[in-house]
Design a protein around this motif. Structure first.
Motif, short mmCIF file in Angstrom:
data_model
loop_
_atom_site.label_atom_id
_atom_site.label_comp_id
_atom_site.label_asym_id
_atom_site.label_seq_id
_atom_site.Cartn_x
_atom_site.Cartn_y
_atom_site.Cartn_z
N GLY A 67 0.67 -1.26 0.04
CA GLY A 67 -0.09 -0.06 -0.01
C GLY A 67 0.90 1.27 0.01
N THR A 68 2.26 0.97 -0.14
CA THR A 68 2.95 2.28 -0.17
C THR A 68 2.92 2.90 -1.50
OG1 THR A 68 4.98 1.11 -0.59
CG2 THR A 68 4.45 1.28 1.77
N ALA A 69 3.40 4.28 -1.67
CA ALA A 69 3.31 5.09 -2.75
C ALA A 69 4.54 4.85 -3.32
CB ALA A 69 3.37 6.57 -2.46
N VAL A 70 4.64 4.76 -4.82
CA VAL A 70 5.63 4.42 -5.63
C VAL A 70 5.67 5.13 -6.77
CG1 VAL A 70 6.61 2.68 -7.12
CG2 VAL A 70 5.48 1.77 -5.01
N GLU A 71 6.82 5.78 -7.24
CA GLU A 71 6.64 6.80 -8.32
C GLU A 71 6.89 5.68 -9.43
OE1 GLU A 71 9.35 9.92 -8.48
OE2 GLU A 71 9.32 10.31 -6.39
N VAL A 72 6.07 5.79 -10.45
CA VAL A 72 6.06 5.34 -11.61
C VAL A 72 6.38 6.28 -13.08
CG1 VAL A 72 4.49 4.05 -13.64
CG2 VAL A 72 4.25 3.66 -11.04
N ALA A 73 7.44 6.07 -13.50
CA ALA A 73 8.04 6.87 -14.57
C ALA A 73 7.27 6.97 -15.52
CB ALA A 73 9.59 6.47 -14.97
N GLU A 74 7.24 8.17 -16.42
CA GLU A 74 6.80 8.47 -17.74
C GLU A 74 7.23 7.35 -18.67
OE1 GLU A 74 7.07 12.22 -20.47
OE2 GLU A 74 8.62 10.86 -20.80
N LYS A 75 6.18 6.65 -19.40
CA LYS A 75 6.56 5.52 -20.45
C LYS A 75 5.97 5.68 -21.76
CE LYS A 75 4.01 2.51 -17.59
NZ LYS A 75 4.03 1.27 -17.09
N TYR A 76 6.25 4.99 -22.58
CA TYR A 76 5.53 4.95 -23.83
C TYR A 76 5.03 3.61 -24.14
CZ TYR A 76 7.70 9.46 -24.88
OH TYR A 76 7.90 10.74 -24.74
#
Length: 106
Positions: A67-76
């Motif tokens: 349930g922890t917040a995770v950064e998801v990078a920009e992707k194509y």
């Protein structure tokens, strides 16, 4: 249908071609589509559909386990939109509501 099943089917439909040649043709087509998408281009196969690339913005996601917040990078990501002929064939040639203008109820 897998790639190998496609190759076998095309080779059976074209007995004048060697299976290794059909495999090379199919692989070349897929490679060209992949290269075009990697370069940011759109690939349209009339009657079948169009492949394109869509950009997804960076965002904050959640780890489903903790349930922890995770950064998801920009992707194509690749995107496929079916063509009208393919949609019509899948639906058995059924008219869409917009096309149903004729009065058959007379």
């Amino acid at each position: 249908m897998t790639k190998s099943e496609l190759i076998l089917r095309l080779a059976a439909l074209n007995p004048h071609l060697y299976q290794r040649d059909v495999e090379r043709i199919v692989s070349t087509i897929f490679d060209e589509i992949t290269e075009a998408l990697a370069a940011g281009h759109r690939v349209e196969l009339r009657g079948f559909g169009a492949f394109s690339v869509k950009r997804r913005d960076a965002r904050i996601g959640r780890n489903p386990r903790t349930g922890t917040a995770v950064e998801v990078a920009e992707k194509y990501v690749p995107f496929f939109k079916t063509g009208k002929q393919l949609r019509d064939r899948l639906n058995g040639g059924v008219d869409t509501p917009e096309d149903d203008d004729d009065d058959d109820d007379v």
